[in-house]
Scaffold this motif. Structure first.
Motif, PDB file in Angstrom:
ATOM      1  N   HIS A 182      -8.266  -3.396   7.419  1.00  9.71           N
ATOM      2  CA  HIS A 182      -9.525  -3.953   6.936  1.00  9.71           C
ATOM      3  C   HIS A 182     -10.392  -4.271   8.151  1.00  9.71           C
ATOM      4  CE1 HIS A 182      -7.078  -5.560   3.238  1.00  9.71           C
ATOM      5  NE2 HIS A 182      -7.329  -4.267   3.137  1.00  9.71           N
ATOM      6  N   HIS A 231      -3.846   2.135   7.285  1.00  7.99           N
ATOM      7  CA  HIS A 231      -4.819   1.362   6.511  1.00  7.99           C
ATOM      8  C   HIS A 231      -5.067   0.045   7.219  1.00  7.99           C
ATOM      9  CE1 HIS A 231      -7.002  -0.572   3.410  1.00  7.99           C
ATOM     10  NE2 HIS A 231      -6.034  -1.386   3.042  1.00  7.99           N
ATOM     11  N   ASP A 259       0.813  -1.223   0.000  1.00  4.94           N
ATOM     12  CA  ASP A 259       0.000   0.000   0.000  1.00  4.94           C
ATOM     13  C   ASP A 259       0.847   1.273   0.000  1.00  4.94           C
ATOM     14  OD1 ASP A 259      -2.665  -1.179   0.177  1.00  4.94           O
ATOM     15  OD2 ASP A 259      -2.034  -1.873   2.145  1.00  4.94           O
ATOM     16  N   HIS A 293     -13.295  -2.065  -0.222  1.00  2.71           N
ATOM     17  CA  HIS A 293     -11.922  -2.312   0.230  1.00  2.71           C
ATOM     18  C   HIS A 293     -11.805  -2.139   1.745  1.00  2.71           C
ATOM     19  CE1 HIS A 293      -7.349  -1.409  -0.405  1.00  2.71           C
ATOM     20  NE2 HIS A 293      -7.583  -2.259   0.552  1.00  2.71           N
TER      21      HIS A 293
HETATM   22 ZN   LIG Z   1      -6.239  -3.053   1.874  1.00  2.00          ZN
END
Ligand SMILES: [Zn+2]
Length: 228
Positions: free
Chosen positions: A98, A96, A77, A161
């Motif tokens: 999830h 970032h 990323d 995402h």
């Molecule tokens: Zn991701």
């Protein structure tokens, strides 16, 4: 002034917070931090488990996402983080994950409405949704920057995402990721029995400005608030 060694240590340690707050599975989450006053940032190496991270393993990149220093390849990323640093000089940290509830809102491409004082405090309004974007070029970074333009939010839900958060520094961006997951879960639960009412925009602004002004002030000035 933060040294590179201090920043690597801080960013290494902050990855443990992602684990502690249950925001990540396996290696799917990353923290980066800008080295103040330079065109460098540090970020998690790709594919390394959180338990194996050391300050020395945290890699140094330039603002194009190129590796400057480190033994391992940077996070997949990295291009998105680099794009944010290039276009947002005020941002000193990017995260970032999830995390489950925030990502569930992202899966539906639905903004989290501002129905809690905590959302007004931390994010200054609803938490917006960014475009669907494929990994590998600038499109995720561009989606983050364009979605947050004109918003007070430090968090964006990239469609299908998951969340990206930004902050003054890496710790502030991690705090935003933790708070985001908390409100994403609470609003989801609230919705099981009805539709929570949005807070009036004037009240959102009032809450946001009061909370943001707590930063840097003497704790005794603001009763009941802890400095962060
Ligand atoms: Zn991701």
């Amino acid at each position: 002034m933060t040294t590179l060694a201090e920043l690597r240590r801080a960013v290494c340690d902050l990855h443990a917070e992602l684990v502690r707050y249950g925001l990540v599975a396996w290696t799917a989450g990353n923290v980066s931090g800008r080295l103040p006053g330079t065109d460098r940032f540090v970020i998690k190496p790709s594919g390394v488990s959180y338990d194996d991270l050391t300050p020395e393993s945290i890699v140094v990149c330039d603002l194009d996402g190129g590796l400057v220093e480190g033994e391992l390849a940077p996070s997949s990323d990295t291009a998105a983080h680099a794009y944010v640093y290039r276009h947002r000089p005020d941002v000193g940290g990017v995260v970032h994950t999830h995390s489950t509830y925030a990502t569930a809102w992202a899966a539906r491409a639905e903004p989290i409405p501002c129905v809690l004082t905590m959302i007004a405090d931390e994010f200054g309004g609803e938490i917006p949704v960014g475009p669907f974007a494929l990994i590998g070029d600038d499109s995720i970074g561009r989606g983050i920057v364009e979605t947050l333009r004109g918003s007070r939010s430090r968090a964006v839900l990239m469609a299908a995402h998951g969340p990206f958060t930004v902050g003054r520094d890496a710790r502030d961006a991690v705090k935003a990721a933790v708070m985001l997951e908390d409100v994403a879960r609470t609003v989801h639960v609230a919705r099981q029995l009805g539709e929570p009412a949005a807070i009036a925009p004037a009240d959102v602004t009032s809450l946001f400005e009061r909370y943001q002004n707590v930063y840097g002030q003497n704790i005794t000035d603001v009763e009941g608030q802890e400095p962060t």
